[in-house]
Scaffold this active site. Structure first.
Site, PDB file in Angstrom:
ATOM      1  N   ARG A  13       2.955   3.875  36.578  1.00 62.26           N
ATOM      2  CA  ARG A  13       1.982   2.881  37.068  1.00 62.26           C
ATOM      3  C   ARG A  13       2.643   1.521  37.302  1.00 62.26           C
ATOM      4  O   ARG A  13       2.894   1.133  38.442  1.00 62.26           O
ATOM      5  CB  ARG A  13       0.808   2.792  36.081  1.00 62.26           C
ATOM      6  CG  ARG A  13      -0.407   2.056  36.619  1.00 62.26           C
ATOM      7  CD  ARG A  13      -0.315   0.556  36.596  1.00 62.26           C
ATOM      8  NE  ARG A  13      -0.105   0.007  35.252  1.00 62.26           N
ATOM      9  CZ  ARG A  13       0.157  -1.269  35.031  1.00 62.26           C
ATOM     10  NH1 ARG A  13       0.244  -2.138  36.037  1.00 62.26           N
ATOM     11  NH2 ARG A  13       0.367  -1.722  33.794  1.00 62.26           N
ATOM     12  N   ASP A  14       3.008   0.832  36.241  1.00 60.80           N
ATOM     13  CA  ASP A  14       3.581  -0.516  36.407  1.00 60.80           C
ATOM     14  C   ASP A  14       4.934  -0.410  37.115  1.00 60.80           C
ATOM     15  O   ASP A  14       5.297  -1.272  37.927  1.00 60.80           O
ATOM     16  CB  ASP A  14       3.757  -1.180  35.035  1.00 60.80           C
ATOM     17  CG  ASP A  14       3.771  -2.698  35.094  1.00 60.80           C
ATOM     18  OD1 ASP A  14       4.109  -3.248  36.158  1.00 60.80           O
ATOM     19  OD2 ASP A  14       3.460  -3.342  34.084  1.00 60.80           O
ATOM     20  N   HIS A 207       7.647  -7.930  30.330  1.00 59.44           N
ATOM     21  CA  HIS A 207       8.537  -7.775  31.490  1.00 59.44           C
ATOM     22  C   HIS A 207       9.865  -8.459  31.152  1.00 59.44           C
ATOM     23  O   HIS A 207       9.925  -9.321  30.270  1.00 59.44           O
ATOM     24  CB  HIS A 207       7.865  -8.335  32.746  1.00 59.44           C
ATOM     25  CG  HIS A 207       6.773  -7.424  33.250  1.00 59.44           C
ATOM     26  ND1 HIS A 207       6.938  -6.560  34.305  1.00 59.44           N
ATOM     27  CD2 HIS A 207       5.508  -7.207  32.803  1.00 59.44           C
ATOM     28  CE1 HIS A 207       5.821  -5.867  34.497  1.00 59.44           C
ATOM     29  NE2 HIS A 207       4.932  -6.248  33.597  1.00 59.44           N
ATOM     30  N   CYS A 238       4.479  -6.819  39.081  1.00 58.97           N
ATOM     31  CA  CYS A 238       3.114  -6.860  39.595  1.00 58.97           C
ATOM     32  C   CYS A 238       3.146  -7.439  41.000  1.00 58.97           C
ATOM     33  O   CYS A 238       3.760  -8.493  41.211  1.00 58.97           O
ATOM     34  CB  CYS A 238       2.241  -7.709  38.673  1.00 58.97           C
ATOM     35  SG  CYS A 238       0.570  -7.893  39.294  1.00 58.97           S
ATOM     36  N   ASN A 247       9.316  -3.981  33.756  1.00 59.65           N
ATOM     37  CA  ASN A 247       9.071  -3.928  32.313  1.00 59.65           C
ATOM     38  C   ASN A 247      10.405  -3.671  31.636  1.00 59.65           C
ATOM     39  O   ASN A 247      11.322  -3.132  32.234  1.00 59.65           O
ATOM     40  CB  ASN A 247       8.147  -2.749  31.969  1.00 59.65           C
ATOM     41  CG  ASN A 247       6.767  -2.921  32.512  1.00 59.65           C
ATOM     42  OD1 ASN A 247       6.484  -2.516  33.619  1.00 59.65           O
ATOM     43  ND2 ASN A 247       5.908  -3.531  31.737  1.00 59.65           N
TER      44      ASN A 247
END
Ligand code: HMG
Ligand code: MG
Length: 285
Positions: A13-14, A207, A238, A247
């Site tokens: 996801r991220d 992050h 993001c 991250n």
């Protein structure tokens, strides 16, 4: 027996949401399947958000439909509103997450509403999740610095975290969205949040833009946190926080935790295989 630290693996996801090249659904499924072999208790697979705003996550339902689910692993998805929650339930997400910000500027930029409005939007999601028996995690972004408003007051983080807990979130993940936090600013933020919320309900989501994420995890461990989010290969960022890097890489977090004597339940060799594959999906090699 070694003390346990839980890793929420967020690379599907991220890690992938900010990739400029559209990644094929089959590759996303392969990444999750490789991660499922590593021993994670939680993998954040995707997000049910506006496909216009985040085109990379448009195949959320297909990804969740295609993965091989391992018993003992919870497959999670972001759901910013009821529409997202309903799609996540159809796709059999095992956990969902709502996401707020500690700063007004990023709240507007990311989810197109104020902090107070976001809490009201999440209320029906939490109510529906309670009825469905689905756990809900709450994110607070910009816990030290905001790309729009600069430094963020620790009290603002504590207020939003408390509001999410009051709604019924079982855990609050504290997001250093920009990767600008240091052990000093993260430490001060945690001190204030911990006055209201026990460490057992908190996670660190750091992050690594400036290379301080491992230091920030260490200061968080010292304050009692035992859950951290990370991304295989260090992928991530993001789309609404320009300049923010990935991250912290799961493989470096797991190596550090094992060196410190913590147990994670994660197999480093299999993790390296997943991280290599995650890195091969990046546009910038
Ligand atoms: P909105 O902009 O307020 O507008 O949406 P809306 O609710 O009126 O809907 C506008 C359009 O989006 C409509 O479609 C809706 O159907 C559609 P149109 O009529 O224009 O074709 N829509 C949806 N489509 C699919 N799934 C949905 C959904 N909801 C509405 N759930 C919304 C608000 C939050 C949905 C939108 O602004 C959005 O998707 N924003 C993107 C947020 C995002 O994904 N950000 C990145 C993840 S957060 C993050 O990375 C931080 C984190 O990692 C922690 C950290 O590092 O700090 C978690
Ligand atoms: Mg993030």
């Amino acid at each position: 027996m070694a003390e346990r630290v839980t890793i929420y693996e967020v690379s599907p996801r991220d890690g992938l949401q900010n990739e400029p090249r559209l990644i094929g659904t089959a590759d996303k499924i392969r990444l999750v399947d490789l991660l499922s072999a590593c021993g994670f208790s939680h993998i954040e697979v995707t997000s049910f958000v506006s496909p216009r705003r985040v085109p990379q996550m448009a195949d959320a339902a297909q990804v969740l439909a295609g993965i091989r689910r391992t018993p003992g692993t919870t497959y999670a998805a972001l759901t910013p509103n009821q529409q997202g929650f309903q799609h996540a339930m159809k796709a059999r997400a095992g956990e969902v997450a709502v996401f707020a910000s500690a700063s007004e500027g990023f709240s507007q930029k990311n989810i197109n509403c104020s902090i107070a409005e976001s809490i009201e939007r999440f209320r029906p999601v939490l109510a529906a999740a309670r009825t469905a028996g689905i756990p809900v995690r709450g994110y607070v972004s910009c816990v030290t610095d905001c790309p729009c408003n600069g430094p963020v007051a620790p009290e603002a983080v504590a207020r939003v975290a408390q509001a999410l807990l009051d709604l019924g979130c079982h855990q609050i993940s504290l997001g250093d969205t920009l990767g600008a936090g240091t052990p000093e600013t993260i430490g001060r933020m945690l001190e204030t949040v911990l006055e209201r919320i026990p460490a057992a309900r908190l996670a660190g989501h750091y992050h690594d833009t400036r290379g301080r994420a491992l230091d920030n995890i260490r200061i968080s461990l010292a304050r009692g946190l035992r859950v951290f989010d990370s991304s295989a290969g260090g992928l991530g960022g993001c789309p609404f926080a320009p300049g923010a890097r990935g991250n912290v890489a799961t493989e470096t977090v797991v190596a550090m935790l094992h060196r410190m004597g913590f147990a994670t339940g994660i197999d480093p060799a299999r993790l390296q295989e997943a991280a290599d594959f995650a890195l091969s999906l990046r546009s910038r090699q």
